[in-house]
Design an enzyme around this catalytic site. Structure first.
Site, PDB file in Angstrom:
ATOM      1  CB  CYS A 338       3.211  -2.731   2.593  1.00 26.36           C
ATOM      2  SG  CYS A 338       3.404  -1.190   1.578  1.00 26.36           S
ATOM      3  NE  ARG A 367       2.030   7.428   1.127  1.00 31.29           N
ATOM      4  CZ  ARG A 367       2.478   6.800   0.149  1.00 31.29           C
ATOM      5  NH1 ARG A 367       3.049   7.574  -0.855  1.00 31.29           N
ATOM      6  NH2 ARG A 367       2.247   5.694   0.113  1.00 31.29           N
ATOM      7  CD  GLN A 385      -0.885   3.323  -2.007  1.00 33.93           C
ATOM      8  OE1 GLN A 385      -1.094   2.657  -1.225  1.00 33.93           O
ATOM      9  NE2 GLN A 385       0.367   4.041  -2.372  1.00 33.93           N
ATOM     10  CG  ASP A 387      -1.175  -0.935  -2.211  1.00 32.68           C
ATOM     11  OD1 ASP A 387      -0.290  -1.461  -3.292  1.00 32.68           O
ATOM     12  OD2 ASP A 387      -0.854  -0.853  -1.059  1.00 32.68           O
ATOM     13  CG  HIS A 389       1.321  -5.464  -0.913  1.00 29.55           C
ATOM     14  ND1 HIS A 389       0.253  -4.991  -0.179  1.00 29.55           N
ATOM     15  CD2 HIS A 389       2.477  -4.766  -0.892  1.00 29.55           C
ATOM     16  CE1 HIS A 389       0.746  -3.535   0.055  1.00 29.55           C
ATOM     17  NE2 HIS A 389       1.936  -3.337  -0.427  1.00 29.55           N
ATOM     18  CE  LYS A 473      11.779   2.529  -8.655  1.00 24.77           C
ATOM     19  NZ  LYS A 473      11.257   3.852  -8.252  1.00 24.77           N
ATOM     20  CG  HIS A 519       5.475  -3.064  -2.402  1.00 28.71           C
ATOM     21  ND1 HIS A 519       4.729  -2.710  -0.995  1.00 28.71           N
ATOM     22  CD2 HIS A 519       6.429  -3.707  -2.060  1.00 28.71           C
ATOM     23  CE1 HIS A 519       5.670  -3.097  -0.167  1.00 28.71           C
ATOM     24  NE2 HIS A 519       6.751  -3.570  -0.852  1.00 28.71           N
TER      25      HIS A 519
HETATM   26 ZN    ZN Z   1       3.155  -1.867  -0.598  1.00 27.70          ZN
END
Ligand code: ZN
Ligand code: ZN
Length: 644
Positions: A338, A367, A385, A387, A389, A473, A519
């Protein structure tokens, strides 16, 4: 009069104080038999505890996590009672319920160690004690009394726990001759527990610290019906067969290497093929929904994560930082994509007409997970991910949510996840100071999510108080073929990062406004998703996704050449095909290739070679007969098209 309000807002009045169990009985006898715990004004209680004031009440059965928790926590106590009877003088650490079942950390007298065979004896004792239907009774005592009680028992583990509690009343639970320090809640009596299985033993440091003594952790699972235990054990057997680590090995999808490091998966060619296929699939859908693909580096200056707050939140020990001695710069492995995407948003001025901006990346993040927590592809230290945004105006939130839900629907359909529910996490309205962003924006965002789900006909549960501090969320929970729930796909609203990064756009009013950020990651991570997919399908992937779609099995070496001709033909259509040209009997070749779970096997011999045909076997469907190569190619292409 006691006024009881139920979750559906219906109200019943009772002339005098009563227990949750009595409330259930007033509704129906069958409910009274099913109910295991009760929530009173948001706090979970024993069924036998008297409610003496007006309250909102929710009754929990086995179908609720709260019901299972009371059941399994009571089972942990039952196990402790059995262990205390068999091994007097045992010291007890903590004994919580867990996702499936419960455990208790114990220290047997005289340094005695438990063996697997001892579990049977404990199980037998538990059954005996359960059948006594001993009432499980809550008692509130002072801290001094509690200290006195566990001093008598000589249990310094519990004494350590009690000493840390604040002064005031402490609750203990008693059943038969057994007393345990506990917050509860518990079942009314031990007789609820009908089926018992102690599953394993492990070592566990007291309070999770290596500096403390090693205790024995005993795991178990119990059920209210014998039949349920049978079903559970069958499911475990099946789960073992479907373990993604085992299938991953058999199908040569991924591996781990000690030299590379723990929790860092290496994708083998077929696994990489599978993963690329998933990426291509998602990229195609995202393109349709006007996402733009971006690429960002694997590390970032720690300053970036100080702005985003990740540095503070994850702690600087969680991720290895890299310093460049020459320039004195400090970098960190990327824990999230992000912040990088926020900087891309900022790379040029944005107007209200430019929004929404949808930025997608297959971004690999790192992580730290403790080595004991690592598990195949589901818990790793580096993962990618899917991912994206979305930066939009507040008035665009609902539409954007609907579009993301559509994408998730397409994915679930193509991958045969037919059973799912969604959870909407909202703020806790009584503690609104916890949350960042204006009340007006929160109202809008929560409303947008609820309406979007509604308009998409999505089955949802609403969880007030479960939202992150930075936004509400929506989470998708899928049930796999074995009935296990997995959390896949999250859509998260965020007011925090736009604020921290000072993101803005110029509105129609020519003023600066802050965009809302969403996200979203439908797969979550490719690693975890592939693991779930393997266990859900037992490695029998849908045809479009299978790393190898067709295997040619020549009956003897004489027909290898013809097989090659068929392969060349199928290659033209991008049908992923291999030949098993080993000098083996055809029966053996069929058996070996079944293990590889390749959807189509084509057997070729003299007849086929002469007539330009193939004998087709479809995995799970058996013999499909003889067809020409062209017919086969057309059939398989139609099937692939149909699946996507
Ligand atoms: Zn994010
Ligand atoms: Zn307890």
């Amino acid at each position: 009069m006691i006024k009881i309000t139920f979750p559906d807002k219906s109200v019943r009045e009772f002339p005098e104080p009563l227990t949750g169990l009595e409330i259930a009985r007033s509704i129906s006898n069958s409910l009274a038999k099913e109910v295991l715990a009760v929530t009173v004004d948001g706090k979970i209680w024993d069924l036998t505890r008297t409610i003496s004031h007006d309250a909102s009440v929710k009754l929990h059965t086995w179908d609720d996590p709260e019901g299972k928790e009371a059941f399994w926590h009571s089972s942990a106590h039952l196990m402790a009672e059995a262990i205390e009877q068999i091994y007097p003088g045992t010291k007890f650490g903590i004994g919580p319920s867990i996702e499936t079942g419960f455990y208790y950390d114990i220290d047997l007298p005289g340094g005695r160690q438990l063996a697997e065979k001892d579990l049977q004896q404990i199980e037998k004792k538990m059954v005996e004690l359960a059948r006594q239907n001993n009432a499980i009774v809550r008692r509130e005592i002072s801290k001094a009394e509690a200290l006195e009680l566990f001093t008598q028992k000589n249990d310094e583990l519990k004494l350590e726990l009690i000493n840390e509690l604040e002064d005031g009343t402490i609750s203990v639970y008693e059943q038969g001759n057994f007393t345990d320090l506990c917050r509860g809640p518990h079942l009314p009596h031990t007789g609820y527990i009908k089926a018992i299985k102690l599953t394993s033993i492990a070592g566990a440091y007291w309070r999770g610290s290596e500096n403390n003594r090693m205790l024995t952790r005993v795991y178990g699972v119990t059920f209210p019906k014998q039949k349920m235990l049978g079903e559970y054990l069958t499911m475990l057997e099946e789960a073992k067969k479907r373990d993604h680590r085992k299938i991953g090995r058999e199908m040569e999808l991924f591996t781990f290497s000690e030299a590379v490091g723990q929790g860092l998966p290496l994708w083998l060619p077929k696994g990489a093929q599978l993963r690329m296929q998933l990426e291509e699939f998602l990229k195609k859908i995202q393109k349709r929904y006007n996402y733009e693909q971006v690429i960002t580096p694997h590390i970032g200056d720690v300053k970036l994560y100080k702005i985003s707050g990740h540095y503070e939140k994850y702690g600087k020990d969680s991720f290895h930082t890299i310093t460049t001695p020459a320039e004195g710069e400090e970098y960190m492995l990327k824990p999230m994509n992000c912040p990088h995407h926020c900087e891309i948003y900022k790379s040029k001025p944005r107007s209200y007409k430019d929004l929404p901006v949808r930025m997608a990346e297959f971004g690999t993040v790192y992580r730290y997970e403790q080595s004991g927590e690592l598990h195949g592809l589901t818990r790793v230290r580096g993962f990618t991910q899917d991912d994206a945004h979305i930066f939009c105006r507040p008035d665009q939130l609902k539409d954007e949510f609907k579009k993301v839900i559509d994408i998730i629907f397409i994915i679930f359909k193509a991958l045969h996840f037919d059973d799912y529910i969604a959870q909407i996490s909202l703020r806790d309205k009584e503690n609104s100071e916890k949350y960042i962003g204006t009340v007006e924006n929160w109202n809008k965002a929560e409303q947008a999510i609820i309406e979007a789900c509604d308009e998409k006909g999505l089955k949802t549960t609403i969880e007030p108080g479960e939202a992150a501090f930075y936004g509400p969320k929506l989470d998708f929970m899928v049930r796999d073929a074995l009935g296990r729930s997995w959390q896949l796909g999250t859509i998260q609203v965020d007011y925090n990062l736009p604020e921290r990064f000072n993101l803005e756009y110029i509105g129609a009013d020519d003023n600066r406004h802050q965009p809302v950020m969403i996200h979203r990651a439908p797969f979550g991570s490719l690693e975890r998703f592939v693991a779930v997919l393997i266990e859900h399908t037992a490695g029998k992937f849908p045809l479009w996704l299978a790393p190898e779609q067709v295997v040619l099995l020549p009956i003897s070496e004489k027909y290898n050449e013809y097989a090659q001709k068929v392969l060349n033909f199928l290659n033209i259509y991008d049908i992923r095909t291999i030949i098993d040209d080993r000098n083996e009997k055809i029966g053996r070749k069929i058996r070996d290739n079944e293990l590889k779970r390749i959807p189509y096997m084509l057997i070729v011999g003299e007849q086929e070679a002469e007539s330009d045909t193939v004998s087709v076997r479809r995995q799970g469907h058996g013999d499909k007969g003889v067809m020409t190569i062209k017919e086969f190619a057309e059939m398989i292409l139609a099937e692939i098209k149909d699946q996507q």
